[in-house]
Design an enzyme around this catalytic site. Sequence first.
Site, mmCIF file in Angstrom:
data_model
loop_
_atom_site.group_PDB
_atom_site.id
_atom_site.type_symbol
_atom_site.label_atom_id
_atom_site.label_comp_id
_atom_site.label_asym_id
_atom_site.label_seq_id
_atom_site.Cartn_x
_atom_site.Cartn_y
_atom_site.Cartn_z
ATOM 1 N N ASN A 4 40.971 -36.163 60.536
ATOM 2 C CA ASN A 4 40.771 -36.617 59.151
ATOM 3 C C ASN A 4 41.764 -35.851 58.278
ATOM 4 O OD1 ASN A 4 39.908 -37.244 56.591
ATOM 5 N ND2 ASN A 4 37.957 -36.130 56.732
ATOM 6 N N GLY A 25 35.822 -26.880 56.425
ATOM 7 C CA GLY A 25 36.923 -26.236 55.710
ATOM 8 C C GLY A 25 36.659 -24.777 55.366
ATOM 9 N N GLY A 61 39.345 -31.731 60.502
ATOM 10 C CA GLY A 61 40.061 -31.740 59.233
ATOM 11 C C GLY A 61 41.316 -30.892 59.330
ATOM 12 N N GLY A 62 41.198 -29.624 58.932
ATOM 13 C CA GLY A 62 42.357 -28.726 58.848
ATOM 14 C C GLY A 62 43.250 -28.729 60.085
ATOM 15 N N GLU A 88 28.415 -33.155 60.700
ATOM 16 C CA GLU A 88 29.291 -32.189 60.030
ATOM 17 C C GLU A 88 28.482 -31.359 59.036
ATOM 18 O OE1 GLU A 88 33.617 -33.651 60.128
ATOM 19 O OE2 GLU A 88 32.695 -34.465 58.348
ATOM 20 N N LYS A 129 42.359 -36.240 55.235
ATOM 21 C CA LYS A 129 41.919 -36.139 53.827
ATOM 22 C C LYS A 129 43.070 -36.531 52.893
ATOM 23 C CE LYS A 129 38.708 -32.630 55.293
ATOM 24 N NZ LYS A 129 37.702 -31.667 54.883
ATOM 25 N N SER A 173 35.352 -27.047 60.911
ATOM 26 C CA SER A 173 36.204 -25.936 61.375
ATOM 27 C C SER A 173 36.360 -25.913 62.892
ATOM 28 C CB SER A 173 35.670 -24.595 60.856
ATOM 29 O OG SER A 173 35.632 -24.592 59.440
ATOM 30 N N GLU A 191 32.313 -35.078 51.529
ATOM 31 C CA GLU A 191 33.122 -35.019 50.293
ATOM 32 C C GLU A 191 32.927 -36.283 49.472
ATOM 33 O OE1 GLU A 191 36.848 -34.018 52.183
ATOM 34 O OE2 GLU A 191 36.004 -32.072 52.719
ATOM 35 N N HIS A 203 31.368 -39.384 54.533
ATOM 36 C CA HIS A 203 31.817 -37.985 54.625
ATOM 37 C C HIS A 203 31.174 -37.195 53.482
ATOM 38 C CE1 HIS A 203 34.426 -34.488 54.585
ATOM 39 N NE2 HIS A 203 34.774 -34.810 55.827
HETATM 40 C C1 PEP Z 1 36.130 -32.712 57.936
HETATM 41 O O1 PEP Z 1 36.373 -32.692 56.748
HETATM 42 O O2 PEP Z 1 35.741 -33.760 58.463
HETATM 43 C C2 PEP Z 1 36.283 -31.464 58.690
HETATM 44 C C3 PEP Z 1 35.606 -31.311 59.789
HETATM 45 O O3 PEP Z 1 37.135 -30.519 58.159
HETATM 46 P P1 PEP Z 1 37.519 -29.093 58.825
HETATM 47 O O4 PEP Z 1 37.841 -29.350 60.271
HETATM 48 O O5 PEP Z 1 38.714 -28.656 58.043
HETATM 49 O O6 PEP Z 1 36.349 -28.211 58.654
#
Ligand code: PEP
Length: 262
Positions: free
Chosen positions: A9, A180, A241-242, A174, A11, A220, A101, A99
């Site tokens: 993802n 994040g 994500g990251g 999640e 973002k 994460s 967010e 999600h």
């Molecule tokens: C996400 O936003 O779906 C996510 C899991 O981000 P991160 O891996 O950065 O925690």
Amino acid sequence: MRKPIIAGNWKMNNTVAEAVVLTQEISNIYEKDYSDFVDVIICPPAVDLKSVKGVLEFDRQKIAVGAQNCYHEPKGAFTGEISVKMISDAGCDYCIVGHSERRDIFGETNAMINDKVHALVEYEGKKMTPILCCGESLAVREAGDYIEFVTKQIEAALAGVDIFDSSKLVVAYEPIWAIGTGRTATPEQAEEVCAAIRECLAKILGQTMAEEIRILYGGSMNEGNVKDLLAQPNIDGGLIGGASLKADSFVYLVKVAAECSK
Ligand code: PEP
């Protein structure tokens, strides 16, 4: 055995030019046989979808593309929104829905998420699969009723939805406190909730369907924790994500998932 999924993802990161470079970097180090063992999905911003898809097709990579959001209405006066047909036309086979967010920053409710799941599952064009996200805040976790909270999100999102094919739904657990933040759920914490989600799916969709649906962990996930998380019996991959923004990190996660499923 369920085939794992690694989904990135991105973002709100990467212009079209940057997206093309990152996709090429991923493609350059991606070994084609990974796709025999793991389903890989890249979810870039909407404006990047066609370009990312174009690079992957040019390189004949079996990596799917997903959108990060959609609107449930098929067309009309919905300024700023994108329909399921539009994301499908841009090359998507998947769409992230619900999600945290989107829930927290953009005020998406369980009812809105349910509308989106209906629109995706019932889309009559090419197959379209929602990646349905759920997860609790730190306050809910500390209060202790996180399983009830998450299963209620799943029940609400799937209300009235008919799933006859287990590949038409992916769920991503999640925990918001792990997204994040670098603070990953332990494998045991993630497994506890993913197992409860599978039980919840069994009640809604039946045991067979629930056994086949892939449940991902997100929050994460990185090179250091991926192996232990994927070793859990009810964790079938990751929503990343990251770590999906760096080609070598993302492909490393794919490689580990492929090895786990061999
Ligand atoms: C996400 O936003 O779906 C996510 C899991 O981000 P991160 O891996 O950065 O925690």
